[in-house]
Design a protein around this motif. Structure first.
Motif, PDB file in Angstrom:
ATOM      1  N   PHE A 159     -35.473 -16.454   5.567  1.00 13.72           N
ATOM      2  CA  PHE A 159     -34.133 -17.028   5.376  1.00 13.72           C
ATOM      3  C   PHE A 159     -34.280 -18.725   5.477  1.00 13.72           C
ATOM      4  CE2 PHE A 159     -31.928 -12.826   5.877  1.00 13.72           C
ATOM      5  CZ  PHE A 159     -32.034 -12.672   4.371  1.00 13.72           C
ATOM      6  N   GLY A 160     -35.109 -19.075   6.226  1.00 14.49           N
ATOM      7  CA  GLY A 160     -35.358 -20.302   6.595  1.00 14.49           C
ATOM      8  C   GLY A 160     -34.131 -20.989   7.283  1.00 14.49           C
ATOM      9  N   LEU A 161     -33.237 -20.440   7.841  1.00 15.89           N
ATOM     10  CA  LEU A 161     -31.870 -20.849   8.484  1.00 15.89           C
ATOM     11  C   LEU A 161     -32.650 -22.048   9.796  1.00 15.89           C
ATOM     12  CD1 LEU A 161     -30.469 -18.976   7.038  1.00 15.89           C
ATOM     13  CD2 LEU A 161     -29.184 -18.551   8.898  1.00 15.89           C
ATOM     14  N   THR A 162     -31.798 -23.105   9.938  1.00 17.55           N
ATOM     15  CA  THR A 162     -32.207 -23.887  10.898  1.00 17.55           C
ATOM     16  C   THR A 162     -31.471 -23.302  12.367  1.00 17.55           C
ATOM     17  OG1 THR A 162     -30.151 -25.208  10.749  1.00 17.55           O
ATOM     18  CG2 THR A 162     -32.077 -25.866   9.565  1.00 17.55           C
ATOM     19  N   ARG A 163     -31.817 -23.711  13.555  1.00 18.02           N
ATOM     20  CA  ARG A 163     -31.344 -23.427  14.864  1.00 18.02           C
ATOM     21  C   ARG A 163     -30.056 -23.344  15.000  1.00 18.02           C
ATOM     22  NH1 ARG A 163     -29.702 -25.505  19.363  1.00 18.02           N
ATOM     23  NH2 ARG A 163     -30.315 -27.785  18.742  1.00 18.02           N
ATOM     24  N   ARG A 164     -29.468 -24.421  14.204  1.00 18.56           N
ATOM     25  CA  ARG A 164     -27.886 -24.554  14.359  1.00 18.56           C
ATOM     26  C   ARG A 164     -27.453 -23.615  13.393  1.00 18.56           C
ATOM     27  NH1 ARG A 164     -24.373 -26.203  17.897  1.00 18.56           N
ATOM     28  NH2 ARG A 164     -24.945 -28.248  18.103  1.00 18.56           N
ATOM     29  N   GLU A 165     -27.905 -23.427  12.137  1.00 19.20           N
ATOM     30  CA  GLU A 165     -27.627 -22.426  11.066  1.00 19.20           C
ATOM     31  C   GLU A 165     -27.587 -20.990  11.617  1.00 19.20           C
ATOM     32  OE1 GLU A 165     -28.453 -24.931   6.970  1.00 19.20           O
ATOM     33  OE2 GLU A 165     -29.884 -23.331   7.804  1.00 19.20           O
ATOM     34  N   GLN A 166     -28.539 -20.786  12.556  1.00 18.84           N
ATOM     35  CA  GLN A 166     -28.641 -19.351  13.277  1.00 18.84           C
ATOM     36  C   GLN A 166     -27.545 -19.245  14.384  1.00 18.84           C
ATOM     37  OE1 GLN A 166     -32.711 -18.453  14.693  1.00 18.84           O
ATOM     38  NE2 GLN A 166     -33.585 -19.587  12.872  1.00 18.84           N
ATOM     39  N   GLU A 167     -27.126 -20.292  14.910  1.00 21.34           N
ATOM     40  CA  GLU A 167     -26.029 -20.290  15.916  1.00 21.34           C
ATOM     41  C   GLU A 167     -24.808 -19.923  15.220  1.00 21.34           C
ATOM     42  OE1 GLU A 167     -27.801 -23.468  19.118  1.00 21.34           O
ATOM     43  OE2 GLU A 167     -26.523 -24.178  17.759  1.00 21.34           O
TER      44      GLU A 167
END
Length: 222
Positions: A159-167
């Motif tokens: 999905f390519g989520l950034t670290r912050r988006e994963q949080e």
């Protein structure tokens, strides 16, 4: 000397089994029981090396007591029932062996008793087949579970989520509101909304529920 407890509701069968074992110099029958409940009390008192356990008995059948019996004795099942479910249930319950009446002779019974007393297993051809099938099914299930887990992991990574988006996504999956996510991550609600907008785009989700479903791997995007 291997001490044996015979558990069977049929006195003729108990007598025959006692006779089969009588000729062995290293085996002695220390007790008998006509049902599962009596078997438990007798096994607890005598602590025999091996218990020969029937299944179809009054008061308490073999399957219902095999687990408790294994706390006091090694169990070798001797029964006329060769149903797959029963064999698997007895072995899961802790029985070390399974023989079917009519499919063994006195010599094999003695070998089985000695093997079980030594901590080994002894299975009739039928029960061995059931065991192998059960192991194959378990291996197949474990392989499928591992495959699904790997697919879910690969899907999430894809999905390519950034670290912050994963949080943000982790807190969304936990059921938190935008306001609570903002407080937990020290962000403004507007920033959380922006992250969610990006997440929905990457996960091809129309709403929070779809995002959670796809992120947890239960449905691939498309």
């Amino acid at each position: 000397m291997i001490e044996v407890l015979i558990v069977d509701d049929n006195p003729i069968v108990r007598m025959a089994l006692r006779g089969f074992l009588a000729g062995a110099e290293d085996v002695t029958v220390v007790g008998e029981a006509p049902d599962g409940r009596t078997a438990l009390a007798t096994a607890q008192r005598l602590r025999p090396d091996v218990t020969l356990l029937d299944h179809r008995m009054p008061i308490a059948d073999g399957l219902s007591v095999v687990g408790e019996l294994t706390e006091h004795s090694r169990v070798l099942v001797l029964t006329s029932d060769d149903a797959d479910e029963l064999i698997a249930g007895m072995l899961r319950g802790g029985a070390r062996g399974y023989l079917v009446h009519g499919e063994f002779d006195p010599a094999e019974l003695l070998r089985a008793v000695r093997a079980v007393a030594a901590g080994q297993g002894w299975l009739s051809p039928r029960s061995a087949s059931v065991t192998i099938s059960a192991l194959r099914e378990q291996a197949a299930r474990e392989q499928q579970d591992a495959h699904r887990a790997e697919n879910a992991r690969a899907t999430r990574e894809g999905f390519g989520l950034t670290r912050r988006e994963q949080e943000v996504m982790a807190l969304l999956c936990a059921g938190h509101s935008n306001a609570k996510i903002a407080r937990r991550l020290l962000l403004t609600e507007k920033t959380v909304k922006n992250h969610l907008a990006n997440i929905f785009t990457k996960l091809q989700a129309r709403n929070r529920t779809e995002a959670v479903v796809r992120w947890t791997g239960r449905q691939e995007p498309g």
